[in-house]
Scaffold this active site. Structure first.
Site, mmCIF file in Angstrom:
data_model
loop_
_atom_site.group_PDB
_atom_site.id
_atom_site.type_symbol
_atom_site.label_atom_id
_atom_site.label_comp_id
_atom_site.label_asym_id
_atom_site.label_seq_id
_atom_site.Cartn_x
_atom_site.Cartn_y
_atom_site.Cartn_z
ATOM 1 N N GLU B 279 31.169 41.066 54.665
ATOM 2 C CA GLU B 279 30.191 40.356 55.489
ATOM 3 C C GLU B 279 30.587 40.415 56.963
ATOM 4 O O GLU B 279 29.740 40.568 57.845
ATOM 5 C CB GLU B 279 30.105 38.891 55.014
ATOM 6 N N GLU B 282 29.694 43.728 58.186
ATOM 7 C CA GLU B 282 28.237 43.791 58.370
ATOM 8 C C GLU B 282 27.836 43.092 59.666
ATOM 9 O O GLU B 282 27.009 43.606 60.432
ATOM 10 C CB GLU B 282 27.535 43.137 57.169
ATOM 11 N N CYS B 299 26.219 33.775 50.170
ATOM 12 C CA CYS B 299 27.001 33.481 48.962
ATOM 13 C C CYS B 299 26.399 32.358 48.131
ATOM 14 O O CYS B 299 26.834 32.115 47.013
ATOM 15 C CB CYS B 299 28.444 33.183 49.304
ATOM 16 N N SER B 319 22.590 38.299 55.022
ATOM 17 C CA SER B 319 23.587 39.336 54.732
ATOM 18 C C SER B 319 23.278 39.979 53.392
ATOM 19 O O SER B 319 22.888 39.300 52.433
ATOM 20 C CB SER B 319 24.975 38.695 54.694
ATOM 21 N N LYS B 358 23.992 29.179 40.149
ATOM 22 C CA LYS B 358 24.750 30.388 39.791
ATOM 23 C C LYS B 358 24.356 30.895 38.404
ATOM 24 O O LYS B 358 24.489 32.079 38.119
ATOM 25 C CB LYS B 358 26.263 30.100 39.814
ATOM 26 N N GLU B 361 21.462 32.919 39.249
ATOM 27 C CA GLU B 361 21.884 34.121 39.981
ATOM 28 C C GLU B 361 22.419 35.188 39.027
ATOM 29 O O GLU B 361 22.072 36.367 39.129
ATOM 30 C CB GLU B 361 22.971 33.741 40.992
ATOM 31 N N GLU B 366 18.998 42.455 39.149
ATOM 32 C CA GLU B 366 19.750 43.385 40.002
ATOM 33 C C GLU B 366 21.258 43.126 39.944
ATOM 34 O O GLU B 366 22.038 43.868 40.528
ATOM 35 C CB GLU B 366 19.231 43.337 41.446
ATOM 36 N N CYS B 504 29.752 23.615 48.262
ATOM 37 C CA CYS B 504 29.982 23.651 46.807
ATOM 38 C C CYS B 504 30.789 22.464 46.281
ATOM 39 O O CYS B 504 30.684 22.125 45.107
ATOM 40 C CB CYS B 504 30.667 24.944 46.415
HETATM 41 S S1 SF4 Z 1 27.041 24.702 44.471
HETATM 42 FE FE1 SF4 Z 1 25.336 24.411 45.848
HETATM 43 S S2 SF4 Z 1 26.151 25.106 47.818
HETATM 44 FE FE2 SF4 Z 1 27.479 25.957 46.243
HETATM 45 S S3 SF4 Z 1 26.640 27.948 45.777
HETATM 46 FE FE3 SF4 Z 1 25.739 26.522 44.316
HETATM 47 S S4 SF4 Z 1 23.796 25.920 45.244
HETATM 48 FE FE4 SF4 Z 1 25.059 26.829 46.868
#
Ligand code: SF4
Ligand SMILES: Cc1cc2nc3c(=O)[nH]c(=O)nc-3n(C[C@H](O)[C@H](O)[C@H](O)COP(=O)(O)O)c2cc1C
Ligand code: SF4
Ligand code: SF4
Ligand code: SF4
Lengths: 418, 574
Positions: B279, B282, B299, B319, B358, B361, B366, B504
């Protein structure tokens, strides 16, 4: 004659579509007097009058007015509560349809005294005729420079907008009403802050009932002290009553505070039809107490009504003769409130469903002594803990009948065993 | 000014503008509550915290009533106790109270309340009308049959996150807390941040539990099961297992995961370091070649989902780097597979993340070599990891500390602070500054970007130019940043955006009961981890340098691009 027509003096005597009729009968004179002539101190006259709100709770009007006047905000609102959604109440409708300008005049005087900038009238959506007449009255008042910019050529701008109710009873509650005008779902807010500091669109707002506003020109006209001589110590002036149920002459009547309920029923209502016996009377509407015949000597007065710990001051009197079963009335009330609860707070949201179930056990003669204790406890908890007036007052009919008609409950128990 | 009052006949003095609830608490009485949550708005909807005030009709809710001089409060009269019990019974009568078959069993505020109040029977009839469960997304499950309509989820979603997916539909007894028209979360603009699940007092919004899949994998002889642990977990898993908020448990955590049966326990901090290199490169490239600026971090999947749905016009500002979790997954099934000579198809990658987004995600098509072979197989939240350790009966406190496995075990302090708001920015600045200015930083700490302020700003000197950067956390603040970018009014070159309050450490998958205080405790611990590390700059991580020389080539080169970068898609708004 026990009637005293101050608010209803023009009823059926003028054309509600004619501002000329209103002016010819002394209308808008108090407004001009307040704004130009003697420049009287409106706030102190209202304070001296000891006028209390006519929407139910009987809160002193001068306190709200002074609170609003003190706020420094550049935008302040006056809201007229014309939602009148409670079964048994129809007196605000009578004022709107028979003397609409008296409400406007009261709002304009209040705005002038508090330096409010805009007014709203929130009218129950089913009241088609009231809406039409009020709209017409606002237009006429604007054409005649009682509303709009530079009212009557003095440096004061105030205009009024009509809003239609969202069709639910709880929207008559002041905060739910404000939310509704803002375009949101009609649910109350946490208090404090009160509307006079944070109200409509976050701005200071005074909200009063239709009849309350109609009293303001009267007070300015006759003076606060003179007004306070009418009625009783705790309740000055007159009250419009909505008389309904088993009486010969149903309708709207205006009396000075202090007249016994019984006198109203007998003299104005012409007694119970077919010479039947009167069994009970519900005061204030569906949220009011149900009282037995032997209490009908009670006078109409805010402090006396307070004894029922409910807000019964809107002036509804519903008469029921000896054919009525209290459980039919109670179930009808509870089903109404169950449907109308906004659902925000737990006791009201969950409580009505359970009250209805418990009541049905009584109508089915399946109730136990434990159910009797449960219904009493639940009704009291809802009354003591609900967030807004709806849940606080809806159990009143149950609490009062448990007191005055307890034998009716006992009669319906399946057995007397504990 | 101080206010004197009596609580249960005892004289107490508290500062003015204190609520009765706080005044009682300061004097060692915890008035029970249910809808109240310290960081959220006062709804006073449940009415459980009602108390008696002498001389006042009815009861008053202590969460919303301020103390006044001479006030006399009674917190536990029979009338009050009966009211609390009655309301709780009412709630339970309209609730799927099957506690032993509920994810929140022993961790539920309603259950705890019923216990504290001593409820041993319910006088009211069961009136629950069963409604369908929404499990149509990879992250969250909404079970309305357990919802007590406290409004907390609406408040976080609307006011903290500014997303506004949930609302109170219908009225009275029929009220339903749900996306509009009772749709699924996946039909709406939900970012899957899971903040609602973190504040829900009951089991009405929970993460999609995937522990069973992990147990199965761990006992599948065909599978090589490895795990990666996100930066924020080392300061929150201990708390999930009963330790003080902020307890640092890095070494025990490795040992515990080994006990569960993972072949290798790796550190997502490693790919956080890698993220900084990619990053950072970049960013330098964008600055020096007139690329699209400002550039934001990438992220956080909550932020990505938010941008893809609400700000499709700014996607080229984000990014192209994958998140550290996904970089790890990609390397595990290529670099690691080659290095260890394992068939990539047999590698099963588990992530332990503070995050419900996550989970979403990892399931993006992809994020794998093919749609059926995703780089990360299962994402567990902190809470699910804790659950597995409890299922295993691991005596966490007695474990001896162990180290993360190689080749993804050597990390820096810069990576550790990825777990808090401002951390990615600080880590990036440590590296970008030294690369561009070709001289070591005198002070590593960028204090301007630390702390809980919603949007933080700083300026750095890069190659003789002053560059403005910003850090935003919570989506309500992200919205402000995104609006600026959209309107071409952003004064910044580089912006870190994290979806959750505090980053997080305050993620939607973190231990229940997270409030400002717990967030600051966890945050302080992450900075303590940073300071204690021998290496504190990502570009000094020797194993990262080895990864480039042995495998990737150089930052932004072909293979790096293939494995470590991604694209964003505008999401259709319904
Ligand atoms: S815990 Fe919250 S701030 Fe951390 S990556 Fe997940 S959604 Fe984003
Ligand atoms: C459920 C509920 C419904 C109400 N409906 C009305 C109404 O229809 N009209 C009204 O004037 N006040 C109504 N009120 C009272 C208002 O909240 C408020 O007290 C009143 O408008 C204040 O005006 P007043 O002081 O002039 O009486 C209602 C209150 C509750 C709790
Ligand atoms: S008392 Fe009933 S109507 Fe009033 S806020 Fe509570 S749920 Fe809504
Ligand atoms: S939400 Fe709480 S009370 Fe309800 S079933 Fe789950 S553990 Fe029990
Ligand atoms: S889902 Fe949970 S947080 Fe949302 S209203 Fe229901 S109980 Fe409260």
């Amino acid at each position: 004659m026990i009637e005293k027509k101050i608010i209803s003096k023009r009823f059926d005597k003028i054309d509600p579509y004619s501002i000329a009729d209103y002016i010819a009968t002394g209308g808008y004179k108090p407004l001009i007097k307040a704004m130009t002539g003697e420049r009287i101190d409106i706030l102190s006259e209202v304070e001296k009058s000891r006028l209390r709100g006519r929407g139910g709770a009987g809160f002193p009007v001068a306190i709200k007015m002074m609170a609003l006047a003190k706020e420094a905000a550049s935008v302040k609102y006056i809201v007229c509560n014309a939602d009148e959604g409670e079964p048994g109440n129809f007196k605000d409708r009578a004022i709107m349809e028979k003397d609409p300008h008296s409400i406007l005049e009261g709002m304009i005087i209040t705005a002038y005294a508090t330096r409010a900038t805009k007014g709203y009238i929130y009218i129950r959506c089913e009241y088609d005729k009231s809406i039409e007449i009020m709209r017409h009255a606002v237009d006429e008042a604007r054409k005649n420079h009682f509303l709009g910019l530079k009212i009557d050529k003095i440096d004061f701008d105030f205009d009024i907008e009509i809003r239609l109710g969202a069709g639910s009873y709880v929207c008559g509650e002041e905060f739910a009403l404000l939310e509704s005008i803002e375009g949101k779902t009609g649910r109350t807010r946490v208090k404090p802050p009160f509307p006079t500091s944070v109200g409509l669109f976050g701005k200071p707002t005074e909200i009063n009932n239709v009849e309350t506003f109609a009293n303001i020109p009267v007070i300015v006209d006759m003076g606060g002290d003179e007004f306070a001589k009418i009625g009783t110590k705790s309740s000055t002036g007159t009250k419009l009553l909505s008389l309904s149920g088993n009486v010969n002459n149903k309708g709207v009547y205006e009396i000075p505070f202090g007249i016994p309920i019984k006198t109203v029923i007998d003299e104005l209502g012409g007694g119970v039809p077919d010479s039947r016996a009167l069994k009970m009377v519900q005061l204030g509407g569906a949220c009011g107490p149900i009282i037995p015949r032997y209490l009908l000597d009670m006078i109409i007065d805010f402090d006396r009504f307070d004894e029922f710990e409910s807000k019964t001051g809107s002036g509804a009197i519903i008469v029921m003769d000896d054919r009525w079963d209290i459980f039919d009335i109670l179930l009808r009330n509870v089903d109404f409130f169950k449907h109308e609860s906004c659902g925000k707070c737990a006791p009201c949201r969950e409580g009505h469903n359970q009250l209805a179930r418990l009541l049905r056990k009584f109508t089915d003669r399946k109730a136990t002594v434990k159910d009797l204790i449960s219904i009493e406890s639940l009704a009291r908890v809802m009354h003591q803990t609900s967030l807004c007036g709806l849940g606080q007052t809806s159990p009143t009919s149950i609490i009062s009948t448990l007191r005055y008609f307890r034998e009716d409950y006992i009669d319906r128990l399946e057995s007397l065993e504990v | 000014m101080m206010v004197n009052l009596k609580i249960n006949n005892i004289d107490v003095t508290v500062p003015e503008n204190t609520t009765i609830l706080d005044a009682a608490k300061a004097n060692n009485i915890a008035i029970p509550t249910l809808c109240y949550y310290p960081d959220l708005r006062i709804n006073s909807d449940c009415r459980i915290c009602s108390v008696e005030i002498v001389g006042k009709k009815g009861l008053s809710t202590s969460c919303s009533t301020l103390v006044t001089e001479g006030m006399q409060v009674k917190t536990h009269t029979p009338r009050v106790i009966n009211a609390r019990k009655t309301i709780t019974e009412l709630l339970l009568a309209n609730h799927d109270a099957d506690c032993t078959a509920c994810a929140k069993n022993m961790n539920c505020e309603l259950q705890k309340l019923a216990n504290v109040l001593g409820i041993d029977e319910n006088r009211f009839a069961r009136v629950l009308e069963v409604r369908p469960i929404d499990d149509h997304n990879p992250s969250l499950i909404r079970n309305s049959n357990r919802c007590i309509k406290c409004g907390r989820c609406i408040d976080v979603c609307r006011n903290i996150q500014g997303v506004n997916v949930l609302e109170a539909m219908n009225r009275g007894h029929d009220i339903l807390i749900s996306p509009p028209f009772g749709k699924y979360l996946s039909d709406e603009f939900c970012t899957f941040c899971g903040q609602c699940s973190s504040v829900c007092p009951v089991g009405a919004i929970i993460e999609k539990d995937e522990t069973a899949t992990v147990w199965n994998a761990l006992h599948d002889p065909q599978k090589h099961v490895i795990v990666q642990v996100a930066p924020a977990i080392r300061v929150s898993l201990g708390e999930e297992l009963g330790q003080k908020p902020g307890t640092i448990v890095t070494g025990k955590l490795v040992a515990a995961l080994k006990l569960l049966g993972f072949t290798k326990v790796f550190d997502t901090d490693f790919t956080a370091d890698l993220t900084i290199i990619e990053e950072g490169s970049e960013l330098i490239k964008r600055i020096t070649t007139g690329g699209v600026l400002p550039m934001t971090t990438s992220c956080c999947p909550g932020w990505i989902n938010f941008a893809e749905t609400y700000y499709p016009e700014i996607l080229d500002h984000i990014s192209s780097c994958k998140s550290p979790q996904q970089m790890f997954g990609a390397l595990a099934k290529t670099y690691y597979a080659q290095k260890e000579n394992i068939d990539p198809a047999s590698i099963f990658v588990v992530s332990i993340m503070p995050c419900t987004a996550k989970k979403y995600e990892a399931k993006r098509s992809e994020m794998g070599s093919t749609e059926n072979n995703l780089d990360v197989d299962v994402v567990l939240t902190t809470r699910e990891a804790g659950k597995m350790l409890r299922q295993m009966g691991v005596e966490f406190e007695n474990l001896s500390e162990m180290e993360f496995d190689k080749p993804f075990g050597t990390t820096t302090g810069a990576a550790a602070i990825f777990g808090t708001t401002g951390g990615v920015m600080e880590a990036a600045l440590r590296t970008v500054y030294e690369i561009v200015n070709k001289k070591p930083l005198a002070v590593l700490d960028f204090v301007e970007v630390r702390g809980m302020k919603g949007i933080k700003e700083a300026s750095v000197d890069l190659g003789g130019k002053t560059v403005k950067v910003a850090v935003a956390h919570t989506l309500a603040n992200a919205k402000i940043i995104a609006e600026q970018i959209k309107n071409h009014e952003s004064p910044y070159a580089f912006i870190e955006v994290m979806c959750c309050p505090g980053g997080c450490i305050g993620g939607g998958g973190q231990p229940y009961g997270t409030i400002s205080k717990t967030r600051t405790d966890r945050l302080a611990s992450l900075y303590a981890v940073d300071v204690a590390m021998p290496l504190r700059k990502s570009h000094e991580n020797p194993d990262i340098n080895k990864l480039y020389s042995d495998f990737l080539g150089s930052p932004l080169a072909k293979l790096s691009h293939e494995l470590l970068h991604t694209k964003y898609q505008p999401k259709r708004r319904h």
